[in-house]
Write a protein that holds these residues in place. Structure first.
Motif, short mmCIF file in Angstrom:
data_model
loop_
_atom_site.label_atom_id
_atom_site.label_comp_id
_atom_site.label_asym_id
_atom_site.label_seq_id
_atom_site.Cartn_x
_atom_site.Cartn_y
_atom_site.Cartn_z
N ASN A 75 0.87 -1.17 0.00
CA ASN A 75 0.00 0.00 0.00
C ASN A 75 0.91 1.22 0.00
O ASN A 75 1.49 1.57 1.02
CB ASN A 75 -0.89 -0.04 1.25
CG ASN A 75 -1.94 1.05 1.26
OD1 ASN A 75 -2.18 1.71 0.27
ND2 ASN A 75 -2.57 1.23 2.41
N LEU A 76 1.05 1.86 -1.14
CA LEU A 76 2.03 2.94 -1.33
C LEU A 76 1.40 4.32 -1.31
O LEU A 76 0.29 4.51 -1.79
CB LEU A 76 2.72 2.77 -2.68
CG LEU A 76 3.48 1.49 -2.93
CD1 LEU A 76 3.92 1.41 -4.38
CD2 LEU A 76 4.69 1.43 -2.01
N ASP A 77 2.16 5.28 -0.81
CA ASP A 77 1.84 6.69 -1.03
C ASP A 77 2.62 7.10 -2.28
O ASP A 77 3.78 6.72 -2.44
CB ASP A 77 2.31 7.55 0.14
CG ASP A 77 1.29 7.61 1.25
OD1 ASP A 77 1.71 7.66 2.41
OD2 ASP A 77 0.08 7.62 0.96
N TYR A 78 1.99 7.84 -3.15
CA TYR A 78 2.66 8.36 -4.33
C TYR A 78 1.98 9.68 -4.70
O TYR A 78 0.82 9.91 -4.36
CB TYR A 78 2.65 7.37 -5.50
CG TYR A 78 1.32 6.69 -5.73
CD1 TYR A 78 0.37 7.26 -6.58
CD2 TYR A 78 1.00 5.49 -5.12
CE1 TYR A 78 -0.85 6.65 -6.80
CE2 TYR A 78 -0.21 4.87 -5.32
CZ TYR A 78 -1.14 5.46 -6.16
OH TYR A 78 -2.35 4.86 -6.37
N PRO A 79 2.69 10.57 -5.38
CA PRO A 79 2.18 11.92 -5.66
C PRO A 79 1.20 11.94 -6.83
O PRO A 79 1.49 12.44 -7.92
CB PRO A 79 3.45 12.71 -5.97
CG PRO A 79 4.37 11.68 -6.58
CD PRO A 79 4.08 10.40 -5.83
N SER A 80 0.00 11.45 -6.60
CA SER A 80 -0.97 11.28 -7.68
C SER A 80 -1.41 12.59 -8.31
O SER A 80 -1.89 12.59 -9.45
CB SER A 80 -2.19 10.50 -7.18
OG SER A 80 -2.82 11.19 -6.12
N ARG A 81 -1.29 13.71 -7.61
CA ARG A 81 -1.70 15.00 -8.19
C ARG A 81 -0.53 15.80 -8.71
O ARG A 81 -0.74 16.80 -9.40
CB ARG A 81 -2.45 15.81 -7.15
CG ARG A 81 -3.82 15.23 -6.87
CD ARG A 81 -4.59 16.10 -5.93
NE ARG A 81 -4.73 17.44 -6.48
CZ ARG A 81 -5.84 18.14 -6.48
NH1 ARG A 81 -6.92 17.63 -5.98
NH2 ARG A 81 -5.88 19.35 -6.98
N LYS A 82 0.68 15.41 -8.39
CA LYS A 82 1.84 16.20 -8.78
C LYS A 82 2.65 15.58 -9.91
O LYS A 82 3.33 16.29 -10.63
CB LYS A 82 2.75 16.42 -7.57
CG LYS A 82 2.10 17.25 -6.49
CD LYS A 82 3.02 17.43 -5.32
CE LYS A 82 2.30 18.24 -4.25
NZ LYS A 82 3.10 18.38 -3.04
N ALA A 83 2.60 14.28 -10.05
CA ALA A 83 3.41 13.59 -11.04
C ALA A 83 2.56 13.14 -12.21
O ALA A 83 1.38 12.84 -12.06
CB ALA A 83 4.09 12.38 -10.39
N GLY A 84 3.18 13.11 -13.37
CA GLY A 84 2.51 12.60 -14.55
C GLY A 84 2.45 11.08 -14.53
O GLY A 84 3.11 10.42 -13.71
N LEU A 85 1.68 10.52 -15.43
CA LEU A 85 1.51 9.08 -15.48
C LEU A 85 2.84 8.33 -15.65
O LEU A 85 3.09 7.33 -14.99
CB LEU A 85 0.53 8.71 -16.60
CG LEU A 85 0.08 7.28 -16.67
CD1 LEU A 85 -0.54 6.83 -15.35
CD2 LEU A 85 -0.92 7.10 -17.80
#
Length: 107
Positions: free
Chosen positions: A49-59
């Motif tokens: 279960n990861l945190d990742y910058p879904s609003r800041k990084a591109g696909l």
């Protein structure tokens, strides 16, 4: 950008458990899937279960962040299940129902 540390759990005892990769949605964090993760671990699954910058990084950048961690996790599991969240429109909030049923995919 720092890469998130994998939060794999449920691996003790079984050298090749079934694994579940939990992917949160836009503007969410791994904490939003904590209840599901806990239930899966209680059922004997390994989880990532990861945190990742879904609003800041591109696909492409997200794939570069998540891909290697997911691949390493998958290598330690017998079968890998992927659980992406897929909400359309705005979320009505945790535990909300539609027509008296929980809004989920079987959880």
């Amino acid at each position: 950008m720092d890469r998130p540390e994998p939060q794999a759990s449920g691996m003790a005892g079984d050298p090749a458990p079934e694994g579940v990769l939990l992917l949160h949605g836009l503007a969410r964090r791994a904490a939003s899937l904590a209840r599901m993760e806990h239930a899966l671990r209680a059922g004997g699954f390994a989880t990532l279960n990861l945190d990742y910058p879904s609003r800041k990084a591109g696909l492409g950048e997200l794939a570069g962040i998540i891909g290697p961690l997911a691949a390493a996790f998958a290598a330690r599991t017998r079968t890998l299940h992927v659980v992406p969240t897929r909400w359309a429109g705005s979320s009505p909030g945790p535990g909300s129902t539609e027509a008296g049923r929980p809004i989920s995919d079987g959880w």
